[in-house]
Design a protein around this motif. Structure first.
Motif, PDB file in Angstrom:
ATOM      1  N   LEU A 193     108.892 -16.555  57.048  1.00 37.86           N
ATOM      2  CA  LEU A 193     108.639 -17.739  56.706  1.00 37.86           C
ATOM      3  C   LEU A 193     108.768 -17.927  55.091  1.00 37.86           C
ATOM      4  CD1 LEU A 193     105.218 -18.487  58.524  1.00 37.86           C
ATOM      5  CD2 LEU A 193     107.501 -19.505  59.101  1.00 37.86           C
ATOM      6  N   ASN A 194     109.112 -19.053  54.350  1.00 39.56           N
ATOM      7  CA  ASN A 194     109.351 -19.079  53.108  1.00 39.56           C
ATOM      8  C   ASN A 194     108.347 -20.019  52.535  1.00 39.56           C
ATOM      9  OD1 ASN A 194     110.529 -21.519  53.709  1.00 39.56           O
ATOM     10  ND2 ASN A 194     112.430 -21.360  53.008  1.00 39.56           N
ATOM     11  N   ASP A 195     107.304 -20.310  53.176  1.00 38.05           N
ATOM     12  CA  ASP A 195     106.292 -21.364  52.824  1.00 38.05           C
ATOM     13  C   ASP A 195     104.918 -20.599  52.617  1.00 38.05           C
ATOM     14  OD1 ASP A 195     104.019 -23.129  53.352  1.00 38.05           O
ATOM     15  OD2 ASP A 195     105.548 -24.532  52.664  1.00 38.05           O
ATOM     16  N   GLN A 196     104.654 -20.342  51.479  1.00 32.93           N
ATOM     17  CA  GLN A 196     103.279 -19.763  51.231  1.00 32.93           C
ATOM     18  C   GLN A 196     102.076 -20.059  52.263  1.00 32.93           C
ATOM     19  OE1 GLN A 196     102.407 -17.319  48.337  1.00 32.93           O
ATOM     20  NE2 GLN A 196     104.442 -16.797  48.286  1.00 32.93           N
ATOM     21  N   HIS A 197     101.878 -21.282  52.501  1.00 32.35           N
ATOM     22  CA  HIS A 197     100.615 -21.781  53.134  1.00 32.35           C
ATOM     23  C   HIS A 197     101.146 -21.569  54.631  1.00 32.35           C
ATOM     24  CE1 HIS A 197      99.205 -24.060  49.634  1.00 32.35           C
ATOM     25  NE2 HIS A 197     100.518 -24.508  49.490  1.00 32.35           N
ATOM     26  N   LEU A 198     102.387 -21.633  54.956  1.00 33.66           N
ATOM     27  CA  LEU A 198     102.427 -21.432  56.634  1.00 33.66           C
ATOM     28  C   LEU A 198     102.387 -19.788  56.840  1.00 33.66           C
ATOM     29  CD1 LEU A 198     105.700 -23.442  57.457  1.00 33.66           C
ATOM     30  CD2 LEU A 198     103.348 -23.722  58.142  1.00 33.66           C
ATOM     31  N   LEU A 199     102.676 -19.098  55.706  1.00 35.45           N
ATOM     32  CA  LEU A 199     102.356 -17.491  55.812  1.00 35.45           C
ATOM     33  C   LEU A 199     100.930 -17.054  55.968  1.00 35.45           C
ATOM     34  CD1 LEU A 199     104.970 -16.028  53.093  1.00 35.45           C
ATOM     35  CD2 LEU A 199     105.017 -15.428  55.368  1.00 35.45           C
ATOM     36  N   ILE A 200     100.010 -17.809  55.135  1.00 38.01           N
ATOM     37  CA  ILE A 200      98.714 -17.478  55.020  1.00 38.01           C
ATOM     38  C   ILE A 200      98.066 -18.253  56.498  1.00 38.01           C
ATOM     39  CG2 ILE A 200      96.429 -18.382  54.032  1.00 38.01           C
ATOM     40  CD1 ILE A 200      98.170 -18.430  51.439  1.00 38.01           C
ATOM     41  N   ASP A 201      98.504 -19.235  56.784  1.00 34.86           N
ATOM     42  CA  ASP A 201      98.372 -19.836  58.203  1.00 34.86           C
ATOM     43  C   ASP A 201      98.472 -18.546  59.444  1.00 34.86           C
ATOM     44  OD1 ASP A 201      96.790 -21.759  59.855  1.00 34.86           O
ATOM     45  OD2 ASP A 201      98.785 -22.102  60.564  1.00 34.86           O
ATOM     46  N   ALA A 202      99.655 -18.097  59.527  1.00 32.46           N
ATOM     47  CA  ALA A 202     100.180 -17.305  60.267  1.00 32.46           C
ATOM     48  C   ALA A 202      99.416 -15.741  60.246  1.00 32.46           C
ATOM     49  CB  ALA A 202     101.753 -16.942  60.174  1.00 32.46           C
TER      50      ALA A 202
END
Length: 97
Positions: free
Chosen positions: A22-31
């Motif tokens: 992923l290249n989106d910080q918020h998606l990384l955190i959610d994952a």
């Protein structure tokens, strides 16, 4: 995907394989919050989740390698718009460009 880190002044390369990138910080955190694995993100973005125990910091003494400068990529054109030219001039005046 290689991760570049330093420990005690020495470069450490870590190759990470996974089912997705992923290249989106918020998606990384959610994952990461949903147990998908590790995430390399800005510490201040996950501080509340570390504080309440939902995330655990696994790399404490090793920091991500940071470039000493910011980079700006833009199309090479002879004539930039006046606004873009002013933006570049301001960046150059306030940085090491």
């Amino acid at each position: 995907m290689p991760g570049k880190f330093e420990r005690d002044g020495h470069r450490v390369n870590v190759h990470v394989d996974g089912p997705f990138v992923l290249n989106d910080q918020h998606l990384l955190i959610d994952a990461a919050l949903h147990g998908a694995g590790l995430a390399i993100v800005m510490e201040d973005m996950v501080a509340p989740f570390i504080a309440d125990g939902r995330l655990v910091q696994v790399i404490k003494k090793t920091g991500a390698r940071r470039s000493p400068a910011n980079h700006l990529y833009y199309p090479n054109r002879r004539h930039h718009s006046p606004a873009f030219a002013a933006f570049l001039e301001e960046l150059r005046a306030n940085s090491d460009l």
